[in-house]
Scaffold this motif. Structure first.
Motif, mmCIF file in Angstrom:
data_model
loop_
_atom_site.group_PDB
_atom_site.id
_atom_site.type_symbol
_atom_site.label_atom_id
_atom_site.label_comp_id
_atom_site.label_asym_id
_atom_site.label_seq_id
_atom_site.Cartn_x
_atom_site.Cartn_y
_atom_site.Cartn_z
ATOM 1 N N LYS A 248 0.834 -1.207 0.000
ATOM 2 C CA LYS A 248 0.000 0.000 0.000
ATOM 3 C C LYS A 248 0.870 1.258 0.000
ATOM 4 O O LYS A 248 0.560 2.239 -0.683
ATOM 5 C CB LYS A 248 -0.926 -0.009 1.213
ATOM 6 C CG LYS A 248 -2.021 -1.065 1.146
ATOM 7 C CD LYS A 248 -2.882 -1.056 2.406
ATOM 8 C CE LYS A 248 -3.953 -2.133 2.347
ATOM 9 N NZ LYS A 248 -4.771 -2.171 3.596
ATOM 10 N N SER A 249 1.965 1.221 0.746
ATOM 11 C CA SER A 249 2.886 2.370 0.766
ATOM 12 C C SER A 249 3.528 2.563 -0.592
ATOM 13 O O SER A 249 3.669 3.699 -1.075
ATOM 14 C CB SER A 249 3.966 2.158 1.830
ATOM 15 O OG SER A 249 3.419 2.171 3.128
ATOM 16 N N ILE A 250 3.928 1.472 -1.238
ATOM 17 C CA ILE A 250 4.527 1.562 -2.574
ATOM 18 C C ILE A 250 3.534 2.156 -3.566
ATOM 19 O O ILE A 250 3.881 3.037 -4.366
ATOM 20 C CB ILE A 250 5.014 0.170 -3.038
ATOM 21 C CG1 ILE A 250 6.214 -0.278 -2.205
ATOM 22 C CG2 ILE A 250 5.380 0.198 -4.519
ATOM 23 C CD1 ILE A 250 6.656 -1.706 -2.468
ATOM 24 N N ALA A 251 2.282 1.689 -3.511
ATOM 25 C CA ALA A 251 1.250 2.210 -4.428
ATOM 26 C C ALA A 251 1.027 3.700 -4.192
ATOM 27 O O ALA A 251 0.891 4.476 -5.141
ATOM 28 C CB ALA A 251 -0.050 1.431 -4.239
ATOM 29 N N ARG A 252 1.002 4.099 -2.930
ATOM 30 C CA ARG A 252 0.796 5.511 -2.601
ATOM 31 C C ARG A 252 1.970 6.356 -3.096
ATOM 32 O O ARG A 252 1.783 7.435 -3.672
ATOM 33 C CB ARG A 252 0.647 5.669 -1.081
ATOM 34 C CG ARG A 252 0.349 7.101 -0.644
ATOM 35 C CD ARG A 252 0.173 7.209 0.850
ATOM 36 N NE ARG A 252 1.404 6.943 1.586
ATOM 37 C CZ ARG A 252 1.660 5.844 2.275
ATOM 38 N NH1 ARG A 252 0.753 4.869 2.324
ATOM 39 N NH2 ARG A 252 2.801 5.694 2.908
ATOM 40 N N LEU A 253 3.177 5.869 -2.916
ATOM 41 C CA LEU A 253 4.358 6.605 -3.359
ATOM 42 C C LEU A 253 4.405 6.696 -4.880
ATOM 43 O O LEU A 253 4.761 7.741 -5.442
ATOM 44 C CB LEU A 253 5.621 5.927 -2.820
ATOM 45 C CG LEU A 253 5.850 6.052 -1.313
ATOM 46 C CD1 LEU A 253 6.930 5.082 -0.848
ATOM 47 C CD2 LEU A 253 6.214 7.479 -0.931
ATOM 48 N N ASN A 254 4.063 5.612 -5.558
ATOM 49 C CA ASN A 254 4.044 5.638 -7.023
ATOM 50 C C ASN A 254 3.018 6.656 -7.527
ATOM 51 O O ASN A 254 3.276 7.395 -8.490
ATOM 52 C CB ASN A 254 3.707 4.249 -7.571
ATOM 53 C CG ASN A 254 4.874 3.295 -7.497
ATOM 54 O OD1 ASN A 254 6.017 3.709 -7.333
ATOM 55 N ND2 ASN A 254 4.591 2.002 -7.600
ATOM 56 N N HIS A 255 1.864 6.694 -6.890
ATOM 57 C CA HIS A 255 0.805 7.618 -7.304
ATOM 58 C C HIS A 255 1.207 9.075 -7.085
ATOM 59 O O HIS A 255 0.863 9.952 -7.894
ATOM 60 C CB HIS A 255 -0.485 7.311 -6.533
ATOM 61 C CG HIS A 255 -1.620 8.219 -6.891
ATOM 62 N ND1 HIS A 255 -2.316 8.106 -8.086
ATOM 63 C CD2 HIS A 255 -2.191 9.267 -6.220
ATOM 64 C CE1 HIS A 255 -3.247 9.041 -8.131
ATOM 65 N NE2 HIS A 255 -3.203 9.749 -7.022
ATOM 66 N N SER A 256 1.940 9.329 -6.007
ATOM 67 C CA SER A 256 2.312 10.708 -5.672
ATOM 68 C C SER A 256 3.576 11.178 -6.384
ATOM 69 O O SER A 256 3.950 12.347 -6.276
ATOM 70 C CB SER A 256 2.516 10.837 -4.158
ATOM 71 O OG SER A 256 3.615 10.047 -3.718
ATOM 72 N N SER A 257 4.216 10.284 -7.131
ATOM 73 C CA SER A 257 5.495 10.628 -7.772
ATOM 74 C C SER A 257 5.341 11.173 -9.175
ATOM 75 O O SER A 257 6.333 11.347 -9.887
ATOM 76 C CB SER A 257 6.409 9.394 -7.794
ATOM 77 O OG SER A 257 6.740 9.001 -6.487
ATOM 78 N N GLY A 258 4.115 11.420 -9.600
ATOM 79 C CA GLY A 258 3.902 11.986 -10.918
ATOM 80 C C GLY A 258 3.643 10.918 -11.955
ATOM 81 O O GLY A 258 3.626 9.722 -11.666
#
Length: 288
Positions: A248-258
């Motif tokens: 879930k953290s990876i998905a959130r970081l990927n989404h917020s990275s542009g």
């Protein structure tokens, strides 16, 4: 226990960031908890140091490299035209070393014009240093290294973020350290959803990668540690075994990275390989 992998990109002097990241990572994982490491170029030096339990020696080596350089000199020209990195690997590696995780290095086979991923853990101890030296031998600056009667160079120019060795491995998640300002999408969605990406796209990163000074090395090691420690505290808040929470953290970081950027396809590899082939043909005299 979760099966965890590490990817260490090539990045010249920026490899000092990786020392800080690995120092932070060591607060969460022991050598035995890491299943495998895949590395390119200078990342191989750092990866080997971790796999062999020699991080103190590697950090000391990084901190003293500047003493062999002119204060205003270019790291790229002065370091690559010397044998310093090959000699540094010789100082780190020993036939007596026991590697806890597997360590894949990325090599360009000049004889077959192909990229190979070699597990240093499976290489005879007497040949390790030669394989490691080949990992940082840059065409145009260093001579190729002869391994099993074939010539090899650093494979980072073809695959600088070597995910490939992990495609078939059943790893729970992968920690990838690279130096591009892109939110890369890797070879498959399955793999991409399991890669925790750590990068350092600061404004001054070009300066730090080209000019090798004591203050920049200290800065990069400290920043690598501090930034990744903040990230790890968040991602591993439920523990390193909380795989679903980490996804879930990876998905959130990927989404917020542009917007995602596709890093590699078969066509890209072939195109890059053709470019390298042409360069090698023009520089053929360096192989003799």
């Amino acid at each position: 226990m979760a099966d965890v992998g590490i990817i260490l990109s090539g990045g010249m002097a920026k490899g000092a960031y990786q020392i800080g990241v690995i120092n932070a990572l060591s607060e969460y994982f022991s050598q035995g908890q890491i299943k495998a490491i895949s590395a390119a170029s200078v990342g191989v030096l750092n990866g080997y140091a971790f796999a062999a339990g020699k991080m103190d020696a590697a950090e000391a080596l990084w901190r003293e490299i500047h003493s062999s350089q002119k204060t205003s000199g270019s790291f790229i020209t002065s370091m690559l035209r010397s044998d310093y990195l090959q000699e540094a690997i010789g100082r780190i590696a020993s036939e007596e070393d026991t590697l806890s995780p597997s360590l894949f290095t990325t090599l360009l086979n000049v004889s077959s014009l192909g990229v190979e991923y070699v597990d240093i853990k499976k290489v005879p101890p007497s040949s390790r240093v030669d394989y490691l030296r080949a990992s940082v031998a840059m065409p145009g600056f260093n001579r190729s290294v002869l391994l099993n009667e074939q010539k090899y160079f650093d494979g980072a120019m073809i695959d600088n973020i070597p995910v490939h060795p992990f495609i078939q491995k059943k790893l729970d998640y992968i920690i990838c350290v690279h130096f591009d300002a892109f939110n890369y999408t890797f070879e498959s969605e399955y793999l991409n959803s399991r890669i925790l990406k750590i990068t350092f796209p600061a404004d001054h990163i070009v300066r730090n990668s080209v000019f090798f000074r004591e203050d920049s090395i200290r800065y990069m090691i400290q920043t690598g540690y501090q930034n990744s420690k903040i990230l790890f505290d968040s991602v591993f808040s439920g523990g390193t075994e909380d795989v679903e929470g980490i996804y879930k953290s990876i998905a959130r970081l990927n989404h917020s990275s542009g917007p995602p950027s596709l890093r590699i396809t078969g066509d890209v590899v072939v195109n890059n390989l053709n470019k390298v082939t042409r360069r090698i043909a023009r520089r053929k005299k360096i192989y003799d």
